[in-house]
Scaffold this motif. Structure first.
Motif, PDB file in Angstrom:
ATOM      1  N   GLU A 165       0.836  -1.217  -0.028  1.00  0.00           N
ATOM      2  CA  GLU A 165      -0.094  -0.078   0.134  1.00  0.00           C
ATOM      3  C   GLU A 165       0.870   1.147   0.176  1.00  0.00           C
ATOM      4  O   GLU A 165       0.397   2.405  -0.355  1.00  0.00           O
ATOM      5  CB  GLU A 165      -0.878  -0.130   1.291  1.00  0.00           C
ATOM      6  CG  GLU A 165      -2.135  -0.968   0.854  1.00  0.00           C
ATOM      7  CD  GLU A 165      -3.065  -0.890   2.180  1.00  0.00           C
ATOM      8  OE1 GLU A 165      -4.194  -1.053   1.756  1.00  0.00           O
ATOM      9  OE2 GLU A 165      -2.891  -0.482   3.224  1.00  0.00           O
ATOM     10  N   ARG A 166       2.081   1.272   0.457  1.00  0.00           N
ATOM     11  CA  ARG A 166       2.910   2.495   0.197  1.00  0.00           C
ATOM     12  C   ARG A 166       3.957   2.333  -1.025  1.00  0.00           C
ATOM     13  O   ARG A 166       4.715   3.350  -1.027  1.00  0.00           O
ATOM     14  CB  ARG A 166       3.996   2.356   1.617  1.00  0.00           C
ATOM     15  CG  ARG A 166       3.321   2.606   2.949  1.00  0.00           C
ATOM     16  CD  ARG A 166       4.353   2.713   3.898  1.00  0.00           C
ATOM     17  NE  ARG A 166       4.213   2.559   5.330  1.00  0.00           N
ATOM     18  CZ  ARG A 166       4.490   1.181   5.910  1.00  0.00           C
ATOM     19  NH1 ARG A 166       5.162   0.401   5.395  1.00  0.00           N
ATOM     20  NH2 ARG A 166       3.947   0.973   7.255  1.00  0.00           N
ATOM     21  N   GLY A 167       3.585   1.536  -1.930  1.00  0.00           N
ATOM     22  CA  GLY A 167       4.196   1.285  -3.037  1.00  0.00           C
ATOM     23  C   GLY A 167       5.592   0.927  -2.767  1.00  0.00           C
ATOM     24  O   GLY A 167       6.579   1.231  -3.626  1.00  0.00           O
ATOM     25  N   GLU A 168       6.024   0.218  -1.684  1.00  0.00           N
ATOM     26  CA  GLU A 168       7.265  -0.226  -1.315  1.00  0.00           C
ATOM     27  C   GLU A 168       7.586  -1.511  -2.210  1.00  0.00           C
ATOM     28  O   GLU A 168       8.989  -1.928  -2.349  1.00  0.00           O
ATOM     29  CB  GLU A 168       7.688  -0.398  -0.018  1.00  0.00           C
ATOM     30  CG  GLU A 168       7.496   0.990   0.816  1.00  0.00           C
ATOM     31  CD  GLU A 168       7.622   1.005   2.374  1.00  0.00           C
ATOM     32  OE1 GLU A 168       7.515   1.977   3.294  1.00  0.00           O
ATOM     33  OE2 GLU A 168       7.279  -0.396   2.633  1.00  0.00           O
ATOM     34  N   ILE A 169       6.752  -2.292  -2.576  1.00  0.00           N
ATOM     35  CA  ILE A 169       7.150  -3.731  -3.075  1.00  0.00           C
ATOM     36  C   ILE A 169       6.240  -3.695  -4.349  1.00  0.00           C
ATOM     37  O   ILE A 169       5.258  -2.936  -4.419  1.00  0.00           O
ATOM     38  CB  ILE A 169       6.691  -4.763  -2.314  1.00  0.00           C
ATOM     39  CG1 ILE A 169       5.457  -5.019  -1.895  1.00  0.00           C
ATOM     40  CG2 ILE A 169       7.939  -4.751  -1.219  1.00  0.00           C
ATOM     41  CD1 ILE A 169       5.107  -6.351  -0.974  1.00  0.00           C
ATOM     42  N   SER A 170       6.642  -4.439  -5.410  1.00  0.00           N
ATOM     43  CA  SER A 170       5.646  -4.475  -6.629  1.00  0.00           C
ATOM     44  C   SER A 170       4.386  -5.296  -6.461  1.00  0.00           C
ATOM     45  O   SER A 170       4.318  -6.074  -5.555  1.00  0.00           O
ATOM     46  CB  SER A 170       6.801  -5.065  -7.702  1.00  0.00           C
ATOM     47  OG  SER A 170       6.786  -6.608  -7.493  1.00  0.00           O
ATOM     48  N   ASP A 171       3.486  -5.248  -7.396  1.00  0.00           N
ATOM     49  CA  ASP A 171       2.622  -6.242  -7.371  1.00  0.00           C
ATOM     50  C   ASP A 171       2.853  -7.849  -7.284  1.00  0.00           C
ATOM     51  O   ASP A 171       2.232  -8.552  -6.636  1.00  0.00           O
ATOM     52  CB  ASP A 171       1.559  -6.131  -8.557  1.00  0.00           C
ATOM     53  CG  ASP A 171       0.871  -4.524  -8.599  1.00  0.00           C
ATOM     54  OD1 ASP A 171       0.957  -4.193  -7.371  1.00  0.00           O
ATOM     55  OD2 ASP A 171       0.887  -4.108  -9.666  1.00  0.00           O
ATOM     56  N   GLU A 172       3.919  -7.957  -8.087  1.00  0.00           N
ATOM     57  CA  GLU A 172       4.367  -9.676  -8.082  1.00  0.00           C
ATOM     58  C   GLU A 172       4.777  -9.871  -6.883  1.00  0.00           C
ATOM     59  O   GLU A 172       4.519 -11.117  -6.401  1.00  0.00           O
ATOM     60  CB  GLU A 172       5.606  -9.487  -9.605  1.00  0.00           C
ATOM     61  CG  GLU A 172       4.830  -9.410 -10.879  1.00  0.00           C
ATOM     62  CD  GLU A 172       4.555  -7.889 -11.208  1.00  0.00           C
ATOM     63  OE1 GLU A 172       4.103  -7.597 -12.374  1.00  0.00           O
ATOM     64  OE2 GLU A 172       5.019  -6.936 -10.312  1.00  0.00           O
TER      65      GLU A 172
END
Length: 199
Positions: free
Chosen positions: A48-55
């Protein structure tokens, strides 16, 4: 006034049971087992913080829940969370803007969901002056800094802001900064709140 609306179960109905139901259908793992293992832990917050990718998020969650899902299957289930728009809230948002108020959306969300809901529910963007998304801001509710950033960008003091959210922790986070907060418990909460203001 600045009116801040959460997205899920405030403007759009969501249901995590639909997500887990889809994953259960794909894997034949009983729904009760998936529900037991599903948690909104660190991977959820990082996503949710954009720290890890969807994958990476999909991989971590599948590992945590021991689910043999392909990325496509995971994604399909993940998008099943969205149920329907709450048109009565969209109408209120439009009325507030007509009256000269500032109306924004502040949502804890993730890139995977933003490939779906903006196209599925264009009415949300049409009813808001701006949409603030956690994965774009690098922070998430109930962190104080996300509310402070929205107030700063919008140019409003906390005393001149009203925040609607269905999560008690998020409400408490905003409340501690002096923002007027409304816990949305059902579809009637927001219409009831505005019944007198918009007469």
């Amino acid at each position: 006034m600045l009116y801040i609306f959460d997205l899920g179960n405030v403007i759009v109905n969501i249901d995590f049971n639909r997500v887990m139901g889809a994953w259960s259908d794909f894997t034949r793992v009983p729904l009760a087992t998936i529900k037991q293992k599903f948690t909104m832990g660190e991977a959820f917050h990082q996503h949710e913080r954009g720290e890890i990718s969807d994958e990476v998020f999909a991989e971590k969650l599948c590992l945590e829940m021991d689910l043999p899902l392909s990325y496509e299957q995971f994604s399909h289930g993940w998008q099943a969370i969205f149920v329907a728009l709450r048109p009565e809230v969209i109408e209120i948002m439009h009325k507030l803007r007509e009256q000269g108020h500032r109306v924004v959306v502040l949502s804890n969300t993730n890139r995977l969901h933003t490939t779906f809901w903006p196209d599925e529910y264009p009415e949300v963007r049409q009813a808001a002056d701006h949409i603030y998304l956690s994965q774009e801001m690098g922070m998430r509710k109930p962190e104080a800094r996300i509310y402070q950033k929205v107030l700063e960008l919008e140019g409003y003091a906390a005393a001149d802001a009203v925040f609607f959210d269905d999560n008690a922790d998020n409400i408490e986070g905003a409340d501690q900064l002096g923002i007027t907060t409304i816990l949305v418990t059902d579809k009637e909460t927001i219409p009831h709140y505005f019944a007198k203001q918009l007469c």
